[in-house]
Design a protein around this motif. Structure first.
Motif, short mmCIF file in Angstrom:
data_model
loop_
_atom_site.label_atom_id
_atom_site.label_comp_id
_atom_site.label_asym_id
_atom_site.label_seq_id
_atom_site.Cartn_x
_atom_site.Cartn_y
_atom_site.Cartn_z
N PHE A 177 13.19 -4.96 6.02
CA PHE A 177 12.48 -4.11 5.68
C PHE A 177 11.61 -3.97 6.88
O PHE A 177 11.19 -2.90 7.03
N ASP A 178 10.97 -5.08 7.72
CA ASP A 178 10.39 -4.69 8.79
C ASP A 178 11.20 -3.76 9.73
O ASP A 178 10.73 -2.81 10.59
N ALA A 179 12.52 -3.94 9.83
CA ALA A 179 13.20 -3.14 10.79
C ALA A 179 13.35 -1.86 10.30
O ALA A 179 13.33 -0.92 11.23
N GLN A 180 13.34 -1.69 8.87
CA GLN A 180 13.51 -0.20 8.31
C GLN A 180 12.33 0.43 8.72
O GLN A 180 12.13 1.71 9.30
N VAL A 181 10.91 -0.21 8.71
CA VAL A 181 9.62 0.12 9.16
C VAL A 181 9.62 0.79 10.44
O VAL A 181 9.17 1.79 10.80
N ASP A 182 10.36 -0.23 11.27
CA ASP A 182 10.39 0.06 12.61
C ASP A 182 10.84 1.39 13.07
O ASP A 182 10.45 2.05 13.65
N MET A 183 12.07 1.48 12.21
CA MET A 183 12.72 2.83 12.71
C MET A 183 12.10 4.16 12.24
O MET A 183 12.13 5.03 12.76
N VAL A 184 11.56 3.88 10.89
CA VAL A 184 11.04 5.02 10.52
C VAL A 184 9.57 5.31 11.39
O VAL A 184 9.21 6.52 11.37
N VAL B 257 -1.43 11.75 10.34
CA VAL B 257 -1.23 10.05 9.74
C VAL B 257 -2.17 9.52 10.71
O VAL B 257 -1.69 9.39 11.90
N SER B 258 -3.03 8.91 10.06
CA SER B 258 -4.08 8.07 11.15
C SER B 258 -3.38 6.59 11.67
O SER B 258 -3.66 6.40 12.76
N ASP B 259 -2.53 6.23 10.67
CA ASP B 259 -1.78 4.83 11.05
C ASP B 259 -0.51 4.96 11.01
O ASP B 259 -0.01 4.94 9.78
N THR B 260 0.30 5.21 12.05
CA THR B 260 1.93 5.46 11.86
C THR B 260 2.66 4.15 11.32
O THR B 260 3.48 4.36 10.63
N ARG B 261 1.99 2.84 11.51
CA ARG B 261 2.72 1.81 10.71
C ARG B 261 2.48 1.91 9.27
O ARG B 261 3.53 1.47 8.65
N GLU B 262 1.31 2.04 8.99
CA GLU B 262 0.97 1.98 7.40
C GLU B 262 1.65 3.21 6.53
O GLU B 262 2.31 3.04 5.80
N GLY B 263 1.82 4.48 7.57
CA GLY B 263 2.50 5.63 7.22
C GLY B 263 4.08 5.22 6.89
O GLY B 263 4.77 5.54 5.79
N ALA B 264 4.66 4.45 7.96
CA ALA B 264 5.92 4.06 7.62
C ALA B 264 6.29 3.21 6.49
O ALA B 264 7.37 3.33 5.98
N ARG B 265 5.36 2.25 6.61
CA ARG B 265 5.68 1.25 5.28
C ARG B 265 5.23 2.05 4.08
O ARG B 265 6.26 1.78 3.01
N SER B 266 4.35 2.94 4.02
CA SER B 266 4.39 3.99 2.76
C SER B 266 5.64 4.67 2.47
O SER B 266 6.16 4.91 1.22
N VAL B 267 6.31 5.19 3.55
CA VAL B 267 7.47 5.94 3.30
C VAL B 267 8.69 5.09 2.80
O VAL B 267 9.31 5.50 2.05
#
Length: 206
Positions: free
Chosen positions: A131-138, A153-163
């Protein structure tokens, strides 16, 4: 060498099919070997335990999925269109699975997370890495969309996790209700999560 390699692949294929159909806990090595059409002794020649087999199934499934995600998310389309294509192909895969076996199979990673994450540390760690790898890609795609002014989006990491979480959640609902229609809101939800501008909004400010 060819025969042993073929037997291993048969065991992996049988395990993957059974895990997708019934989950991990209910399976025994004898049933896996029966479905694979190999002698029971073959199992422990290739895998020291059922857990080791499950890890191998996860790795194989992720290797296949990662190639598909890389093909889609590294394409030439605009960033948001790449994300949309990812969702569309996910929907198509779930619909194809439902047509072939009568039920929505869901996501193997999500299914095993629900079933096994509190039972087997090795499987939990492997799922976390996937899942971390998926978040990295997104996230990489979201950063590109941010640079193009497509999202706010203010935080791209959190945005990716949410997606990724939204994708997993909608697939889970599709499995629970055996209804691929539950996947229809994926794209609209993604746009809302990322604060994406609609084409009308973009043209109004250009």
């Amino acid at each position: 060498m060819g025969r042993t390699s073929n037997a291993r692949e048969k065991i992996l294929a049988a395990a993957r099919s059974l895990i997708e159909l019934r989950g991990y806990s209910a399976l025994g090595t004898a049933e896996i070997c029966k479905v694979a059409g190999v002698p029971k002794g073959s199992f422990y020649y290739f895998f020291e335990s059922k857990e080791a087999l499950a890890l191998a199934v996860l790795d194989e499934h992720w290797a296949t999925q990662r190639r598909e995600w890389t093909r889609i998310l590294s394409g030439d389309a605009e960033p948001l269109q790449r994300l949309r294509q990812l969702f569309e192909e996910t929907e198509a895969g779930q619909r194809a699975g439902q047509q072939s076996c009568g039920t929505v199979s869901g996501c193997m990673f999500g299914n095993l997370t629900l079933e096994m994450s509190n039972q087997t540390e090795a499987i939990r760690e492997r799922l976390q890495r996937i899942f971390d790898a998926q978040v990295d890609m997104v996230e990489e795609v979201i950063v590109g969309a941010q640079e193009c002014g497509e999202v706010a989006v203010s935080d791209t990491r959190e945005g990716a996790r949410s997606v990724v979480a939204q994708l997993e959640g909608q697939v889970l609902f599709a499995k629970l209700y055996n209804d691929t229609g539950r996947l229809n809101p994926l794209w609209a939800n993604c746009l809302a999560i990322l604060g994406a501008r609609t084409p009308e909004e973009a043209s109004a400010t250009s």
